[in-house]
Design a protein around this motif. Structure first.
Motif, PDB file in Angstrom:
ATOM      1  N   ASP A   1       0.796  -1.232   0.000  1.00  0.00           N
ATOM      2  CA  ASP A   1       0.000   0.000   0.000  1.00  0.00           C
ATOM      3  C   ASP A   1       0.829   1.284   0.000  1.00  0.00           C
ATOM      4  N   PRO A   2       1.967   1.327   0.727  1.00  0.00           N
ATOM      5  CA  PRO A   2       2.739   2.581   0.696  1.00  0.00           C
ATOM      6  C   PRO A   2       3.087   3.019  -0.722  1.00  0.00           C
ATOM      7  N   TYR A   3       3.321   2.047  -1.611  1.00  0.00           N
ATOM      8  CA  TYR A   3       3.687   2.398  -2.990  1.00  0.00           C
ATOM      9  C   TYR A   3       2.528   3.061  -3.730  1.00  0.00           C
ATOM     10  N   TYR A   4       1.294   2.788  -3.304  1.00  0.00           N
ATOM     11  CA  TYR A   4       0.150   3.457  -3.932  1.00  0.00           C
ATOM     12  C   TYR A   4       0.204   4.960  -3.641  1.00  0.00           C
ATOM     13  N   LEU A   5       0.501   5.292  -2.380  1.00  0.00           N
ATOM     14  CA  LEU A   5       0.548   6.724  -2.040  1.00  0.00           C
ATOM     15  C   LEU A   5       1.781   7.384  -2.655  1.00  0.00           C
ATOM     16  N   THR A   6       2.920   6.694  -2.603  1.00  0.00           N
ATOM     17  CA  THR A   6       4.140   7.334  -3.125  1.00  0.00           C
ATOM     18  C   THR A   6       4.024   7.528  -4.648  1.00  0.00           C
ATOM     19  N   HIS A   7       3.363   6.585  -5.313  1.00  0.00           N
ATOM     20  CA  HIS A   7       3.159   6.710  -6.762  1.00  0.00           C
ATOM     21  C   HIS A   7       2.384   8.002  -7.065  1.00  0.00           C
ATOM     22  N   LYS A   8       1.320   8.216  -6.319  1.00  0.00           N
ATOM     23  CA  LYS A   8       0.480   9.394  -6.566  1.00  0.00           C
ATOM     24  C   LYS A   8       1.243  10.674  -6.196  1.00  0.00           C
TER      25      LYS A   8
ATOM     26  N   VAL B   1       4.444  11.181  -6.330  1.00  0.00           N
ATOM     27  CA  VAL B   1       5.430  11.473  -7.382  1.00  0.00           C
ATOM     28  C   VAL B   1       4.721  12.094  -8.585  1.00  0.00           C
ATOM     29  N   GLU B   2       3.550  11.548  -8.905  1.00  0.00           N
ATOM     30  CA  GLU B   2       2.778  12.095 -10.026  1.00  0.00           C
ATOM     31  C   GLU B   2       2.446  13.573  -9.793  1.00  0.00           C
ATOM     32  N   LEU B   3       2.291  13.913  -8.518  1.00  0.00           N
ATOM     33  CA  LEU B   3       1.943  15.299  -8.175  1.00  0.00           C
ATOM     34  C   LEU B   3       3.196  16.160  -7.960  1.00  0.00           C
ATOM     35  N   GLY B   4       4.376  15.567  -8.201  1.00  0.00           N
ATOM     36  CA  GLY B   4       5.611  16.347  -8.132  1.00  0.00           C
ATOM     37  C   GLY B   4       6.283  16.347  -6.777  1.00  0.00           C
ATOM     38  N   TYR B   5       5.847  15.477  -5.865  1.00  0.00           N
ATOM     39  CA  TYR B   5       6.520  15.396  -4.563  1.00  0.00           C
ATOM     40  C   TYR B   5       7.184  14.028  -4.426  1.00  0.00           C
ATOM     41  N   HIS B   6       8.458  14.025  -4.078  1.00  0.00           N
ATOM     42  CA  HIS B   6       9.182  12.755  -3.953  1.00  0.00           C
ATOM     43  C   HIS B   6       9.286  12.366  -2.478  1.00  0.00           C
TER      44      HIS B   6
END
Ligand SMILES: NC(=O)c1ccc[n+]([C@@H]2O[C@H](COP(=O)([O-])OP(=O)(O)OC[C@H]3O[C@@H](n4cnc5c(N)ncnc54)[C@H](O)[C@@H]3O)[C@@H](O)[C@H]2O)c1
Length: 424
Positions: free
Chosen positions: A258-265, A267-272
């Motif tokens: 699940d953490p990868y679901y949030l990190t994916h989004k 990153v898409e929004l420009g935050y790493h």
């Protein structure tokens, strides 16, 4: 309110939910897997989450025919949301389920997603598919909502009827219907928006993942210092606000995914994200630390690594469940094999065929374990509480250590047999 429910996806999440709904509403249980449907029709649940009795008592109409979805006015989608090889969300199950539901959606229905997703997924990904295949407009022809699942496999205490469930609807109308349905089976907490409910679910698991990562990092440091992590945590845990977490392997399809679901989004929004991914990295590599400890134990007892024999006990992703999806035992096995160690697997919940096919190791029943150089208890199923260690030592006289990853065994008993006892 007259409601007929269809639960789409009858796995670890969908089946127990369908059983609860069935106590209050007419329920259709739909799954694309004919095998699963045939099992359920025969009152058998291979996941082990629902026993034979509740299935026998239920009046759920189990079907693999998507046309039956049309009969429902309330559809709940509980399909898998895994990650792909590059750790990006794999939404294919969610998309195909939305397509099937869309094609068979009756006007004025409410569709609730239970699958774990990133905030925004229901409205950005699922709704357009439902609209496309139903020919209906969301908000006019049908409504959507979200209610994340909190099921904890193997946990007979926090069952769905005893926990608080978060619910959200796209508008007050849909929320009222969702509230009506879910309030029948458990306590509910309405979240203000679907996105809020999606975010709440994903951070429950991120918080756990990060706390375990902290414990894992501490365990690696304490090992280098010659301090026992368990003793440190017992001492620190006497402070009123010290949170109780333990080091361990993080497998399965929730906490490590699940953490990868949030990190994916993000990153898409420009935050790493840094903290979340740092935790993931530590937990994803913890098996290497375990293997390092095994190698040191073999070395300390002057064994040659190549062809030394190590048995892993309990290969499922956690104790007392039959689920071996993303089990870190697989990583342990591959890492040990890379040193030439011969690895054997023993798991009464999985049996020979699954252990050999899924994990690629030779299966041993407990009473077949002979000539091992060391034993590692990975997932401590309750069955391992009754082991006769005198017998085990007799049959494995060359064994020098028992590694007990979760600190489940009686360490004094093991040491009294002249075996080294270790943990993480
Ligand atoms: N298992 C858990 O502990 C747990 C806890 C909380 C949340 N979740 C989330 O719940 C969701 C479901 O997880 P699960 O563990 O129940 O999965 P699962 O793999 O046990 O079951 C999913 C079921 O969906 C079926 N399916 C797949 N595609 C389908 C489709 N297009 N239409 C109908 N059925 C389809 C499969 O055949 C399977 O029976 C995931 O998003 C997961 O992250 C799981």
């Amino acid at each position: 309110m007259k409601i007929k429910i269809c639960v789409v996806g009858l796995g670890y999440v969908g089946l127990p939910l369908a059983i609860e709904f069935d106590r209050h509403f007419p329920v259709i249980g739909f799954d694309v897997s004919e095998t699963r449907i045939n099992q359920l029709k025969e009152d058998r649940d291979s996941s082990g989450e629902v026993g034979e009795e509740p299935l026998k008592d239920s009046t759920i109409l189990f079907t693999a025919d998507p046309e039956r979805i049309k009969e429902a006015s309330f559809v709940v989608i509980c399909v898998p949301t895994p990650i792909d090889k590059t750790k990006r969300p794999n939404l294919s199950f969610l998309e195909s389920a939305s397509e099937l539901v869309g094609k068979n959606l009756s006007p004025d229905s409410v569709v609730v997603y239970e699958s774990t997703v990133y905030p925004g997924c229901t409205e950005e990904v699922c709704v357009p598919i439902l609209e496309k295949f139903s020919g209906l407009r969301c908000g006019e022809g049908f409504k959507v909502g979200y209610s994340p699942e909190r099921i904890n496999p193997g946990d007979k205490e926090h069952t769905i009827d005893k926990i608080t469930k978060v619910i959200a609807g796209m508008d007050p109308d849909s929320l009222e219907t969702i509230d009506f349905v879910y309030s029948k089976i458990t306590k509910i907490h309405p979240a203000p928006t679907i996105k809020t409910a999606e975010a709440a679910k994903v951070i429950e698991n991120i918080q756990r993942d990060l706390n375990i990562a902290l414990m894992n990092e501490l365990a690696v440091i304490f090992n280098k210092m010659g301090v026992k992590t368990k003793d440190v945590l017992a001492a620190a845990g006497t402070k009123w606000n010290f949170h109780k977490y333990h080091p361990g392997l993080v497998g399965g399809h929730c906490i490590g995914v699940d953490p990868y679901y949030l990190t994916h989004k993000a990153v898409e929004l420009g935050y790493h994200p840094e903290v979340i991914l740092a935790g993931r990295k530590i937990n994803d590599n913890m098996h290497k630390h375990v293997v390092e400890l095994v190698i040191k134990e073999l070395n300390n007892s002057e064994k040659v690594l190549k062809h030394s024999k190590v048995a892993l006990l309990g290969l499922t992703f956690k104790e007392n469940v039959k689920d071996c999806r993303n089990s870190k035992a697989k990583c342990l096995i591959n890492e040990l094999k890379s040193y030439g160690v011969e690895v054997f697997g023993c798991d009464p919940l999985l049996g020979r065929e699954t252990v050999e096919n899924v994990f690629g190791v030779r299966y041993k029943e407990m009473n077949e374990l002979e000539g091992m150089d060391g034993l590692v208890v990975v997932s401590p199923h309750q069955e391992f509480g009754d082991l006769d260690w005198n017998q085990i030592k007799k049959r494995n006289e060359n064994a020098s250590f028992v590694m007990d990853l979760k600190g489940f065994l009686d360490s004094e008993k093991i040491k009294a047999l002249g075996l080294e006892y270790c943990s993480i």
